[in-house]
Design a protein around this motif. Structure first.
Motif, PDB file in Angstrom:
ATOM      1  N   GLN A   1       0.829  -1.204   0.000  1.00  0.00           N
ATOM      2  CA  GLN A   1       0.000   0.000   0.000  1.00  0.00           C
ATOM      3  C   GLN A   1       0.865   1.256   0.000  1.00  0.00           C
ATOM      4  O   GLN A   1       0.533   2.255  -0.659  1.00  0.00           O
ATOM      5  CB  GLN A   1      -0.929  -0.019   1.219  1.00  0.00           C
ATOM      6  N   ALA A   2       1.963   1.218   0.743  1.00  0.00           N
ATOM      7  CA  ALA A   2       2.858   2.379   0.780  1.00  0.00           C
ATOM      8  C   ALA A   2       3.489   2.624  -0.583  1.00  0.00           C
ATOM      9  O   ALA A   2       3.692   3.766  -0.998  1.00  0.00           O
ATOM     10  CB  ALA A   2       3.940   2.177   1.837  1.00  0.00           C
ATOM     11  N   ARG A   3       3.809   1.568  -1.325  1.00  0.00           N
ATOM     12  CA  ARG A   3       4.344   1.728  -2.673  1.00  0.00           C
ATOM     13  C   ARG A   3       3.304   2.362  -3.584  1.00  0.00           C
ATOM     14  O   ARG A   3       3.611   3.249  -4.379  1.00  0.00           O
ATOM     15  CB  ARG A   3       4.763   0.367  -3.238  1.00  0.00           C
ATOM     16  N   ASP A   4       2.082   1.889  -3.471  1.00  0.00           N
ATOM     17  CA  ASP A   4       1.003   2.475  -4.282  1.00  0.00           C
ATOM     18  C   ASP A   4       0.846   3.957  -4.010  1.00  0.00           C
ATOM     19  O   ASP A   4       0.623   4.761  -4.915  1.00  0.00           O
ATOM     20  CB  ASP A   4      -0.327   1.754  -3.997  1.00  0.00           C
ATOM     21  N   ASN A   5       0.935   4.317  -2.728  1.00  0.00           N
ATOM     22  CA  ASN A   5       0.699   5.704  -2.306  1.00  0.00           C
ATOM     23  C   ASN A   5       1.965   6.549  -2.306  1.00  0.00           C
ATOM     24  O   ASN A   5       1.936   7.717  -1.923  1.00  0.00           O
ATOM     25  CB  ASN A   5       0.086   5.725  -0.902  1.00  0.00           C
ATOM     26  N   GLU A   6       3.094   5.939  -2.703  1.00  0.00           N
ATOM     27  CA  GLU A   6       4.392   6.626  -2.705  1.00  0.00           C
ATOM     28  C   GLU A   6       4.701   7.234  -1.338  1.00  0.00           C
ATOM     29  O   GLU A   6       5.192   8.360  -1.229  1.00  0.00           O
ATOM     30  CB  GLU A   6       4.429   7.695  -3.801  1.00  0.00           C
ATOM     31  N   ASP A   7       4.408   6.461  -0.297  1.00  0.00           N
ATOM     32  CA  ASP A   7       4.680   6.877   1.081  1.00  0.00           C
ATOM     33  C   ASP A   7       5.995   6.238   1.504  1.00  0.00           C
ATOM     34  O   ASP A   7       6.030   5.124   2.034  1.00  0.00           O
ATOM     35  CB  ASP A   7       3.538   6.427   2.000  1.00  0.00           C
ATOM     36  N   SER A   8       7.114   6.937   1.287  1.00  0.00           N
ATOM     37  CA  SER A   8       8.434   6.355   1.519  1.00  0.00           C
ATOM     38  C   SER A   8       8.688   6.073   2.997  1.00  0.00           C
ATOM     39  O   SER A   8       9.367   5.109   3.341  1.00  0.00           O
ATOM     40  CB  SER A   8       9.524   7.269   0.961  1.00  0.00           C
ATOM     41  N   GLU A   9       8.164   6.904   3.879  1.00  0.00           N
ATOM     42  CA  GLU A   9       8.416   6.715   5.310  1.00  0.00           C
ATOM     43  C   GLU A   9       7.813   5.404   5.801  1.00  0.00           C
ATOM     44  O   GLU A   9       8.470   4.613   6.481  1.00  0.00           O
ATOM     45  CB  GLU A   9       7.845   7.891   6.103  1.00  0.00           C
ATOM     46  N   VAL A  10       6.550   5.168   5.451  1.00  0.00           N
ATOM     47  CA  VAL A  10       5.899   3.927   5.857  1.00  0.00           C
ATOM     48  C   VAL A  10       6.533   2.735   5.147  1.00  0.00           C
ATOM     49  O   VAL A  10       6.692   1.658   5.723  1.00  0.00           O
ATOM     50  CB  VAL A  10       4.387   3.986   5.579  1.00  0.00           C
ATOM     51  N   LEU A  11       6.908   2.927   3.885  1.00  0.00           N
ATOM     52  CA  LEU A  11       7.532   1.849   3.122  1.00  0.00           C
ATOM     53  C   LEU A  11       8.804   1.363   3.816  1.00  0.00           C
ATOM     54  O   LEU A  11       8.988   0.159   4.040  1.00  0.00           O
ATOM     55  CB  LEU A  11       7.855   2.331   1.706  1.00  0.00           C
ATOM     56  N   LEU A  12       9.699   2.280   4.180  1.00  0.00           N
ATOM     57  CA  LEU A  12      10.952   1.886   4.799  1.00  0.00           C
ATOM     58  C   LEU A  12      10.729   1.300   6.192  1.00  0.00           C
ATOM     59  O   LEU A  12      11.389   0.326   6.575  1.00  0.00           O
ATOM     60  CB  LEU A  12      11.891   3.083   4.877  1.00  0.00           C
ATOM     61  N   ALA A  13       9.790   1.857   6.945  1.00  0.00           N
ATOM     62  CA  ALA A  13       9.500   1.320   8.278  1.00  0.00           C
ATOM     63  C   ALA A  13       8.952  -0.101   8.175  1.00  0.00           C
ATOM     64  O   ALA A  13       9.277  -0.969   8.993  1.00  0.00           O
ATOM     65  CB  ALA A  13       8.507   2.222   9.004  1.00  0.00           C
ATOM     66  N   SER A  14       8.125  -0.354   7.156  1.00  0.00           N
ATOM     67  CA  SER A  14       7.557  -1.687   6.966  1.00  0.00           C
ATOM     68  C   SER A  14       8.622  -2.677   6.525  1.00  0.00           C
ATOM     69  O   SER A  14       8.609  -3.841   6.937  1.00  0.00           O
ATOM     70  CB  SER A  14       6.414  -1.637   5.933  1.00  0.00           C
ATOM     71  N   ILE A  15       9.545  -2.228   5.683  1.00  0.00           N
ATOM     72  CA  ILE A  15      10.661  -3.086   5.261  1.00  0.00           C
ATOM     73  C   ILE A  15      11.505  -3.463   6.483  1.00  0.00           C
ATOM     74  O   ILE A  15      11.916  -4.619   6.640  1.00  0.00           O
ATOM     75  CB  ILE A  15      11.524  -2.370   4.210  1.00  0.00           C
ATOM     76  N   ASP A  16      11.748  -2.506   7.363  1.00  0.00           N
ATOM     77  CA  ASP A  16      12.501  -2.803   8.582  1.00  0.00           C
ATOM     78  C   ASP A  16      11.760  -3.821   9.442  1.00  0.00           C
ATOM     79  O   ASP A  16      12.374  -4.711  10.040  1.00  0.00           O
ATOM     80  CB  ASP A  16      12.740  -1.525   9.383  1.00  0.00           C
ATOM     81  N   GLY A  17      10.429  -3.692   9.521  1.00  0.00           N
ATOM     82  CA  GLY A  17       9.635  -4.658  10.276  1.00  0.00           C
ATOM     83  C   GLY A  17       9.755  -6.055   9.699  1.00  0.00           C
ATOM     84  O   GLY A  17       9.893  -7.043  10.434  1.00  0.00           O
ATOM     85  N   LEU A  18       9.710  -6.149   8.380  1.00  0.00           N
ATOM     86  CA  LEU A  18       9.894  -7.444   7.723  1.00  0.00           C
ATOM     87  C   LEU A  18      11.265  -8.027   8.046  1.00  0.00           C
ATOM     88  O   LEU A  18      11.407  -9.237   8.268  1.00  0.00           O
ATOM     89  CB  LEU A  18       9.745  -7.293   6.209  1.00  0.00           C
ATOM     90  N   GLY A  19      12.274  -7.169   8.063  1.00  0.00           N
ATOM     91  CA  GLY A  19      13.616  -7.638   8.372  1.00  0.00           C
ATOM     92  C   GLY A  19      13.713  -8.219   9.774  1.00  0.00           C
ATOM     93  O   GLY A  19      14.367  -9.234   9.995  1.00  0.00           O
ATOM     94  N   ARG A  20      13.059  -7.555  10.740  1.00  0.00           N
ATOM     95  CA  ARG A  20      13.078  -8.070  12.114  1.00  0.00           C
ATOM     96  C   ARG A  20      12.410  -9.431  12.205  1.00  0.00           C
ATOM     97  O   ARG A  20      12.897 -10.346  12.866  1.00  0.00           O
ATOM     98  CB  ARG A  20      12.383  -7.088  13.059  1.00  0.00           C
ATOM     99  N   LEU A  21      11.271  -9.565  11.532  1.00  0.00           N
ATOM    100  CA  LEU A  21      10.526 -10.818  11.599  1.00  0.00           C
ATOM    101  C   LEU A  21      11.218 -11.941  10.841  1.00  0.00           C
ATOM    102  O   LEU A  21      11.109 -13.112  11.209  1.00  0.00           O
ATOM    103  CB  LEU A  21       9.117 -10.624  11.028  1.00  0.00           C
ATOM    104  N   ALA A  22      11.922 -11.587   9.782  1.00  0.00           N
ATOM    105  CA  ALA A  22      12.527 -12.609   8.924  1.00  0.00           C
ATOM    106  C   ALA A  22      13.498 -13.494   9.679  1.00  0.00           C
ATOM    107  O   ALA A  22      13.670 -14.664   9.346  1.00  0.00           O
ATOM    108  CB  ALA A  22      13.228 -11.941   7.740  1.00  0.00           C
ATOM    109  N   SER A  23      14.141 -12.954  10.715  1.00  0.00           N
ATOM    110  CA  SER A  23      15.105 -13.753  11.472  1.00  0.00           C
ATOM    111  C   SER A  23      14.417 -14.742  12.400  1.00  0.00           C
ATOM    112  O   SER A  23      15.056 -15.638  12.934  1.00  0.00           O
ATOM    113  CB  SER A  23      16.005 -12.832  12.293  1.00  0.00           C
ATOM    114  N   ARG A  24      13.094 -14.595  12.584  1.00  0.00           N
ATOM    115  CA  ARG A  24      12.383 -15.477  13.500  1.00  0.00           C
ATOM    116  C   ARG A  24      11.348 -16.362  12.811  1.00  0.00           C
ATOM    117  O   ARG A  24      10.723 -17.194  13.447  1.00  0.00           O
ATOM    118  CB  ARG A  24      11.678 -14.635  14.573  1.00  0.00           C
ATOM    119  N   LEU A  25      11.163 -16.151  11.507  1.00  0.00           N
ATOM    120  CA  LEU A  25      10.132 -16.892  10.796  1.00  0.00           C
ATOM    121  C   LEU A  25      10.692 -17.659   9.624  1.00  0.00           C
ATOM    122  O   LEU A  25      11.707 -17.289   9.051  1.00  0.00           O
ATOM    123  CB  LEU A  25       9.051 -15.933  10.263  1.00  0.00           C
ATOM    124  N   GLN A  26       9.998 -18.716   9.272  1.00  0.00           N
ATOM    125  CA  GLN A  26      10.318 -19.462   8.061  1.00  0.00           C
ATOM    126  C   GLN A  26       9.108 -19.385   7.153  1.00  0.00           C
ATOM    127  O   GLN A  26       8.018 -19.805   7.516  1.00  0.00           O
ATOM    128  CB  GLN A  26      10.632 -20.916   8.377  1.00  0.00           C
TER     129      GLN A  26
END
Length: 343
Positions: A119-144
């Motif tokens: 949704q952030a990509r659609d709306n060109e909301d870079s702040e939310v986009l980067l924060a969401s990417i960081d969230g994915l990064g945190r979860l990626a180390s704990r999920l398969q």
């Protein structure tokens, strides 16, 4: 990760990994942006919402943020879901995912972070986009991620996940290589902003010296001089065998380029003091007496050692080194080479 090829553009060298695409973010990149209906969370019903409804949504969001600040994650999530039922925005979706992460609902959080990215990509909301990417990064180390479905006609993606598995790191490495490959391709055609975002994704998912190098160079390309300086500083301090002395020399030269557009400080405090600037701890690789690069302007420096704490407000000037003496803490003299780092 072994280096497989080199692509040269604008006299800067970027290393590329394999083109494996195995996890969620790679699928998100298909056709630029893919819409996603998460498994949990309310549907977006923005169409037809009255002004009264929208005001209710805004009030719920504001109250939810207060709950987050009080670490009432369950209460915040409930209010955010009600607000999103009226109008789901990238910011609401991100905060829902954040609450789910804190509540130990990793799979729900994963899906909602993915939805926030889309949704952030659609709306060109870079702040939310980067924060969401960081969230994915945190979860990626704990999920398969067990299975990623290809986009349907409606562009939906479904993800199943479970706690950390033995092959998680290999999947993360493969996904990071895919993001890095995308960054190299984008840089080759002159899309420096797209290259930076791809390298940022790759480094968030799986930090490695090679990706860190590419990220730092892309930050130089896009004028993110402070980020570039910090990452080059970190790179030069790595003790990884792949980071040779020759590579460290090149990193130091590029670091000097970034520093010309910055200022810096030298903190004199007791050895082992915990230093933070503007409430942010120093990045990895910084040691006592190192020059700390900063954007010109006003900053707040804090030094802590045990129960001792001292704070200084300073003004950093372009191309200048400012000494910050923490008089209440035992001083250590910074190395001579740091004093001339910006000259």
């Amino acid at each position: 990760m072994p280096e497989r090829q080199r692509v040269t553009h604008d006299k800067r060298r970027f290393s590329s990994g394999s083109s494996l695409v195995s996890l969620v973010l790679a699928t998100l990149a298909i056709a630029g942006c893919v819409k996603h209906a998460p498994a949990a969370g309310p549907p977006a019903t923005a169409a037809g919402a009255s002004e009264i409804d929208l005001e209710t949504s805004r009030t719920l969001f504001a109250d939810a943020i207060k709950d987050e600040e009080a670490q009432n994650w369950a209460g915040a999530r409930e209010k955010l879901q009600r607000a999103g039922a009226i109008k789901m925005t990238p910011s609401i979706r991100f905060h829902i995912a954040l609450c789910e992460e804190q509540l130990k609902y990793p799979c729900e959080a994963l899906n909602d972070y993915i939805a926030a990215v889309n949704q952030a990509r659609d709306n060109e909301d870079s702040e939310v986009l980067l924060a969401s990417i960081d969230g994915l990064g945190r979860l990626a180390s704990r999920l398969q991620v067990l299975k990623t479905f290809s986009p349907t006609a409606a562009g939906h993606i479904g993800v199943q996940c479970q706690p950390h598995g033995d092959d998680t790191m290999e999947k993360l490495r493969a996904e990071a290589e895919a993001r890095q490959e995308e960054g190299v391709k984008r840089h080759t055609v002159g899309d420096v902003a797209g290259a930076w975002l791809a390298f940022k994704q790759a480094y968030t998912i799986y930090p490695s010296p090679k990706i860190l190098w590419n990220l730092a160079l892309s930050e130089l390309d896009t004028g993110r001089n402070l980020d570039a300086a910090r990452h080059l500083h970190t790179y030069a301090a790595l003790k990884d065998p792949s980071v040779t002395q020759e590579k460290k020399k090149v990193a130091s030269k590029r670091l000097a380029e970034a520093r010309k557009k910055l200022g810096g400080i030298l903190v004199e405090a007791a050895q082992g003091s915990k230093i933070s600037v503007d409430e942010e701890p120093l990045p990895q690789g910084y040691e006592d007496g190192d020059l700390i690069e900063l954007d010109p302007g006003h900053h707040v420096v804090v030094a802590e050692l045990g129960t001792l704490r001292q704070e200084r407000s300073i003004k950093v000037k372009l191309g200048k080194v400012t000494k910050v003496a923490m008089d209440d803490l035992t001083k250590t003299k910074p190395p001579e080479q740091a004093k001339s780092a910006l000259k």
